[in-house]
Enzyme design. Structure first.
Site, PDB file in Angstrom:
ATOM      1  N   GLU A  94       0.820  -1.209   0.000  1.00  0.00           N
ATOM      2  CA  GLU A  94       0.000   0.000   0.000  1.00  0.00           C
ATOM      3  C   GLU A  94       0.854   1.259   0.000  1.00  0.00           C
ATOM      4  O   GLU A  94       1.988   1.274   0.460  1.00  0.00           O
ATOM      5  CB  GLU A  94      -0.965  -0.015   1.181  1.00  0.00           C
ATOM      6  CG  GLU A  94      -0.294  -0.155   2.517  1.00  0.00           C
ATOM      7  CD  GLU A  94      -1.302  -0.194   3.667  1.00  0.00           C
ATOM      8  OE1 GLU A  94      -2.245  -1.004   3.606  1.00  0.00           O
ATOM      9  OE2 GLU A  94      -1.130   0.573   4.608  1.00  0.00           O
ATOM     10  N   CYS A 107       3.464   8.581   0.637  1.00  0.00           N
ATOM     11  CA  CYS A 107       4.094   7.699   1.609  1.00  0.00           C
ATOM     12  C   CYS A 107       4.180   6.321   0.983  1.00  0.00           C
ATOM     13  O   CYS A 107       3.165   5.740   0.621  1.00  0.00           O
ATOM     14  CB  CYS A 107       3.238   7.674   2.883  1.00  0.00           C
ATOM     15  SG  CYS A 107       3.794   6.473   4.091  1.00  0.00           S
ATOM     16  N   CYS A 114       6.788  -6.803   7.171  1.00  0.00           N
ATOM     17  CA  CYS A 114       7.850  -6.206   7.974  1.00  0.00           C
ATOM     18  C   CYS A 114       8.264  -7.209   9.039  1.00  0.00           C
ATOM     19  O   CYS A 114       7.454  -8.008   9.484  1.00  0.00           O
ATOM     20  CB  CYS A 114       7.332  -4.927   8.639  1.00  0.00           C
ATOM     21  SG  CYS A 114       8.594  -4.013   9.557  1.00  0.00           S
ATOM     22  N   CYS A 118       6.975  -4.091  15.776  1.00  0.00           N
ATOM     23  CA  CYS A 118       6.551  -3.079  16.761  1.00  0.00           C
ATOM     24  C   CYS A 118       5.143  -3.436  17.254  1.00  0.00           C
ATOM     25  O   CYS A 118       4.276  -3.798  16.467  1.00  0.00           O
ATOM     26  CB  CYS A 118       6.565  -1.683  16.129  1.00  0.00           C
ATOM     27  SG  CYS A 118       8.216  -1.180  15.606  1.00  0.00           S
ATOM     28  N   CYS A 121       1.830  -1.779  15.765  1.00  0.00           N
ATOM     29  CA  CYS A 121       1.761  -1.604  14.311  1.00  0.00           C
ATOM     30  C   CYS A 121       1.092  -2.789  13.626  1.00  0.00           C
ATOM     31  O   CYS A 121       1.295  -3.934  14.021  1.00  0.00           O
ATOM     32  CB  CYS A 121       3.184  -1.420  13.778  1.00  0.00           C
ATOM     33  SG  CYS A 121       3.273  -1.179  12.003  1.00  0.00           S
ATOM     34  N   CYS A 335      -0.825   2.210   9.379  1.00  0.00           N
ATOM     35  CA  CYS A 335       0.081   1.462   8.510  1.00  0.00           C
ATOM     36  C   CYS A 335      -0.345   0.008   8.366  1.00  0.00           C
ATOM     37  O   CYS A 335      -0.518  -0.688   9.348  1.00  0.00           O
ATOM     38  CB  CYS A 335       1.489   1.438   9.114  1.00  0.00           C
ATOM     39  SG  CYS A 335       2.240   3.019   9.178  1.00  0.00           S
TER      40      CYS A 335
HETATM   41  N1  SAH Z   1       9.839   0.921   9.800  1.00  0.00           N
HETATM   42  C1  SAH Z   1       9.900   2.345   9.715  1.00  0.00           C
HETATM   43  C2  SAH Z   1       8.903   2.958   8.760  1.00  0.00           C
HETATM   44  C3  SAH Z   1       7.516   2.400   8.729  1.00  0.00           C
HETATM   45  S1  SAH Z   1       6.461   2.742  10.085  1.00  0.00           S
HETATM   46  C4  SAH Z   1       9.778   2.961  11.105  1.00  0.00           C
HETATM   47  O1  SAH Z   1       9.593   2.225  12.066  1.00  0.00           O
HETATM   48  O2  SAH Z   1       9.917   4.167  11.236  1.00  0.00           O
HETATM   49  C5  SAH Z   1       6.054   4.454   9.935  1.00  0.00           C
HETATM   50  C6  SAH Z   1       5.722   5.147  11.243  1.00  0.00           C
HETATM   51  O3  SAH Z   1       4.410   4.794  11.685  1.00  0.00           O
HETATM   52  C7  SAH Z   1       6.648   4.782  12.384  1.00  0.00           C
HETATM   53  O4  SAH Z   1       6.951   5.919  13.138  1.00  0.00           O
HETATM   54  C8  SAH Z   1       5.805   3.801  13.160  1.00  0.00           C
HETATM   55  O5  SAH Z   1       6.269   3.623  14.447  1.00  0.00           O
HETATM   56  C9  SAH Z   1       4.446   4.447  13.047  1.00  0.00           C
HETATM   57  N2  SAH Z   1       3.304   3.583  13.349  1.00  0.00           N
HETATM   58  C10 SAH Z   1       3.147   2.284  13.132  1.00  0.00           C
HETATM   59  N3  SAH Z   1       1.946   1.850  13.570  1.00  0.00           N
HETATM   60  C11 SAH Z   1       1.332   2.916  14.074  1.00  0.00           C
HETATM   61  C12 SAH Z   1       0.064   3.130  14.693  1.00  0.00           C
HETATM   62  N4  SAH Z   1      -0.783   2.126  14.881  1.00  0.00           N
HETATM   63  N5  SAH Z   1      -0.231   4.387  15.100  1.00  0.00           N
HETATM   64  C13 SAH Z   1       0.635   5.406  14.904  1.00  0.00           C
HETATM   65  N6  SAH Z   1       1.839   5.278  14.335  1.00  0.00           N
HETATM   66  C14 SAH Z   1       2.184   4.044  13.940  1.00  0.00           C
END
Ligand code: SAH
Length: 351
Positions: A94, A107, A114, A118, A121, A335
């Protein structure tokens, strides 16, 4: 079987040797490069200043990567568009188009799935498939730009995936995206976001690119960060901040710290104070965003009042901070959610 060469991932020098290897004149490479990166052609057949014979030869000798649009959701609130694209191998990714006063920003995803895991996420939920090719990263921008018939001014690598876990392809993508013979996006308008793979941050610093590095920090202490992000077990907060300082020293580019606020987890006064101490004296910027709740995850986003209080606390401590505007709240905003929904097979009938 070895794969045919992916010409959209080649720079002009590489493309020239590929084309001359096919016993064609080198200026043909320039034409092809223009079709791919400037005119953003979706197929070899669009390259009408090449002979039909040569186009057929190209189709046989190379791989022309092009993404197929599977779905698009358009926000009625703010015009944000979320695209779902199919890769040639059937995987889906996406990309999001966001509209701001200063222009349009895309974006993009850097991987299919991935492996960073996290805890808040959605991207990791479907597992990790593979890193995207430079051509597949570029194509997300080319297809959207064509779809809306608009020039894109900004690109953020903040979609699904960890860009520094796909380092070589990321660097090639940056080279092609910012090339004056292609889309020629300014490096200053490109942001790469990482969860904090420390050795790769040092590596990137040595490239001395004028891009913005965003660090997903999300917690002011090692203890709390570990709970949210498994990568913190490997590279702790102290090491990460040292790498950030080094990045600034080498590039002169101010670091952006992403901080997603989860209600009752990292959004209290104590965390705002800890964060201020942690970043004191650093040339940086903090981006706050309430966590986007993901069905399978237990976190809730902080309320408006808490977000504002957190921001004010940082400001009082002279930390540069903005609250990121939440875009596309009415479409699968967090995301990886659209992709995940698609993979579960229930995208249809959701209206
Ligand atoms: N892997 C990279 C880029 C992809 S995630 C990174 O970790 O930065 C892009 C951003 O979205 C990151 O800051 C991530 O922590 C955040 N993110 C992921 N899931 C999220 C959520 N449910 N709510 C808010 N931010 C989120």
């Amino acid at each position: 079987m070895t794969e045919k060469p992916d010409i959209k991932s080649m720079n002009l020098t590489e493309l020239t040797s590929f084309v001359t290897g096919l016993s064609e004149k080198s200026f043909r490479a320039k034409q092809i490069y223009q079709w791919m990166h400037h005119k953003q052609a979706a197929s070899i057949d669009e390259m009408t200043n090449l002979s039909v014979l040569f186009r057929e030869k190209l189709k046989q000798e190379c791989r022309f990567v092009s993404l197929k649009q599977v779905d698009v959701q358009i926000s009625k609130e703010d015009g944000t568009r979320k695209y779902l694209f199919a890769l040639e191998d059937g995987n889906v990714i996406e990309s999001v188009l966001m509209r701001y006063k200063y222009g349009s920003s895309i974006c993009i995803s850097s991987q299919a799935g991935c492996r960073m895991g996290c805890r808040f996420c959605a991207s990791a939920l479907g597992g990790f498939v593979r890193g995207l090719l430079p051509s597949e990263m570029l194509e997300q921008i080319y297809r959207i730009s064509k779809d809306i018939d608009e020039r894109i001014s900004h690109v953020v690598v903040m979609g699904t995936g960890e860009p520094l876990d796909n380092y070589d392809n990321l660097l090639k993508f940056i080279e092609l995206l910012t090339d004056e013979n292609g889309l020629h996006i300014s490096r200053r308008n490109l942001t790469v976001s990482t969860c904090g793979i420390v050795p790769e941050i040092y590596r990137l610093a040595e490239e001395k690119l004028q891009i913005t590095l965003a660090i997903s920090l999300h917690a002011p202490s090692q203890e709390k960060r570990r709970m949210l992000m498994p990568i913190a077990e490997k590279y702790d907060l102290k090491e990460l901040l040292e790498a950030c300082r080094y990045y600034f020293e080498k590039t002169g580019r101010r670091i952006t710290f992403e901080y997603a606020l989860a209600a009752g987890v990292n959004d209290m006064e104590q965390e705002a104070e800890e964060l201020s101490k942690l970043l004191k004296g650093m040339n940086c910027h903090v981006n706050l965003i309430p966590i986007n709740p993901v069905r399978e995850r237990s976190f809730q986003g902080s309320g408006q009042r808490e977000v504002l209080a957190f921001k004010e606390q940082l400001e009082k401590n002279r930390i540069h901070v903005t609250v990121r505007r939440e875009l596309g709240r009415d479409i699968d905003a967090a995301c990886g959610q659209l992709r995940k929904r698609y993979m579960e097979g229930n995208l249809k009938g959701q209206e």
